[in-house]
Design a protein around this motif. Sequence first.
Motif, short mmCIF file in Angstrom:
data_model
loop_
_atom_site.label_atom_id
_atom_site.label_comp_id
_atom_site.label_asym_id
_atom_site.label_seq_id
_atom_site.Cartn_x
_atom_site.Cartn_y
_atom_site.Cartn_z
N ASN A 52 -19.07 -14.22 -4.07
CA ASN A 52 -19.11 -12.76 -4.12
C ASN A 52 -18.23 -12.13 -3.06
O ASN A 52 -17.70 -11.03 -3.24
CB ASN A 52 -20.54 -12.26 -3.95
N LEU A 53 -18.05 -12.82 -1.94
CA LEU A 53 -17.23 -12.28 -0.86
C LEU A 53 -15.75 -12.59 -1.01
O LEU A 53 -14.90 -11.73 -0.76
CB LEU A 53 -17.72 -12.83 0.49
N LEU A 54 -15.43 -13.85 -1.43
CA LEU A 54 -14.07 -14.34 -1.30
C LEU A 54 -13.33 -14.56 -2.61
O LEU A 54 -12.16 -14.94 -2.59
CB LEU A 54 -14.07 -15.67 -0.51
N SER A 55 -13.98 -14.37 -3.74
CA SER A 55 -13.28 -14.55 -5.01
C SER A 55 -12.22 -13.46 -5.18
O SER A 55 -12.14 -12.51 -4.38
CB SER A 55 -14.27 -14.51 -6.17
N GLY A 81 -13.80 -10.30 -5.22
CA GLY A 81 -14.87 -10.19 -4.24
C GLY A 81 -14.69 -9.04 -3.26
O GLY A 81 -13.66 -8.35 -3.26
N ALA A 82 -15.69 -8.88 -2.38
CA ALA A 82 -15.69 -7.76 -1.45
C ALA A 82 -14.52 -7.82 -0.47
O ALA A 82 -13.91 -6.78 -0.17
CB ALA A 82 -17.02 -7.75 -0.68
N VAL A 83 -14.18 -9.00 0.01
CA VAL A 83 -13.09 -9.13 0.98
C VAL A 83 -11.76 -8.73 0.36
O VAL A 83 -10.97 -7.98 0.96
CB VAL A 83 -13.01 -10.57 1.53
N ASN A 84 -11.52 -9.21 -0.85
CA ASN A 84 -10.25 -8.87 -1.52
C ASN A 84 -10.19 -7.40 -1.91
O ASN A 84 -9.10 -6.80 -1.96
CB ASN A 84 -10.05 -9.75 -2.75
N ASN A 85 -11.35 -6.81 -2.20
CA ASN A 85 -11.36 -5.37 -2.48
C ASN A 85 -10.95 -4.58 -1.24
O ASN A 85 -10.21 -3.58 -1.33
CB ASN A 85 -12.75 -4.93 -2.94
N LEU A 86 -11.40 -5.04 -0.05
CA LEU A 86 -11.00 -4.40 1.20
C LEU A 86 -9.51 -4.60 1.46
O LEU A 86 -8.81 -3.70 1.92
CB LEU A 86 -11.83 -4.95 2.36
N PHE A 87 -9.03 -5.83 1.18
CA PHE A 87 -7.60 -6.10 1.34
C PHE A 87 -6.77 -5.19 0.45
O PHE A 87 -5.70 -4.70 0.86
CB PHE A 87 -7.31 -7.57 1.01
N GLU A 88 -7.25 -4.97 -0.75
CA GLU A 88 -6.52 -4.13 -1.71
C GLU A 88 -6.45 -2.69 -1.21
O GLU A 88 -5.40 -2.04 -1.28
CB GLU A 88 -7.23 -4.18 -3.07
N LEU A 89 -7.57 -2.23 -0.66
CA LEU A 89 -7.60 -0.87 -0.12
C LEU A 89 -6.69 -0.73 1.09
O LEU A 89 -6.08 0.32 1.32
CB LEU A 89 -9.03 -0.48 0.26
N ALA A 90 -6.57 -1.82 1.87
CA ALA A 90 -5.74 -1.80 3.07
C ALA A 90 -4.28 -2.05 2.76
O ALA A 90 -3.43 -1.98 3.66
CB ALA A 90 -6.24 -2.83 4.08
N GLY A 91 -3.96 -2.34 1.50
CA GLY A 91 -2.59 -2.58 1.10
C GLY A 91 -2.07 -3.97 1.41
O GLY A 91 -0.86 -4.22 1.35
#
Length: 306
Positions: free
Chosen positions: A136-139, A142-152
Amino acid sequence: MNEYRQKSIWKNIVYYRYIYLMLIPVILYYAIFKYAPMYGIQLAFKKYNLQGGITGSPWIGFENFIYLFKKAEFWQALKNTLVVSFMKLVLGFPVSVILAIFLNEVIFVRLKKIFQVIFTFPHFLSWVILSSIMFNLLSNSGAVNNLFELAGIGRINFLTNKETFRFLLVYSEVWKEAGWGTIIYIATIANIDPSLYEAAIIDGANRWNKIRFITWPGIKSVVITMLILQVGHMMSAGFMQIFNLYNPSVYSVADILDTYIYRETFNVIPNFGLTTAMGLFTGLTNCILLLTANFISKKFGEKGIV
């Protein structure tokens, strides 16, 4: 003299009978689940057939081992096992020691207990639960990649990335087991004479000096013992962890001997002789590594474990 010694032994057993009674479940566990299965080791030197069973199957000598050593998949799994285990040893083992020393330096007892509970809790979660959390976090979604996407930054699928997967195995195990590993070190630190710390404070020692000259020498022998024991498990790089986390895209860097044995055992046409040979090879190698680590520790002046 021998007769007197035997009477003395039996006298002690009777006197400590309740302690010996508590040992019975442990003895039964090892007898049933550790020693009794050794009867099946002979399958490593046989061609198993269902009708003959273990005893009735024909002997074929070292053919299973010869066939095993010719398989490229075996050597790849062996390499992955050693690499992952070495990474866990170098990057993961010191964490418990450092964490125990840091916890010992926490002044407030209640805060120290809170930290211990937080760090120890993941140990009681199975890898099935932890792998679900990590998915759920790292796929990719997942949540981490969603944050990465928002951060560009862009998405990085850690679970299918060959370059990051081994580090993921190391640090996920640290997350799960580091707190549990501190228990034995904290108990050892608690047995250090407090007067040594008091004398060091009078002599003007700071925290670093107390750690260096009192805490570390006090736990050094235990750390070396735990290190030797971990070296003795290098051929077991964590089956449950990898089995629940890996996928075909990272087989080339994550398929260890235990997962390889599992797949071969539950193949369409399983070869129990071959998988038993792999298990025997793993066990003997672990034993050799353990004895080697113990021998080296004694060469450096340490007591070792035997």
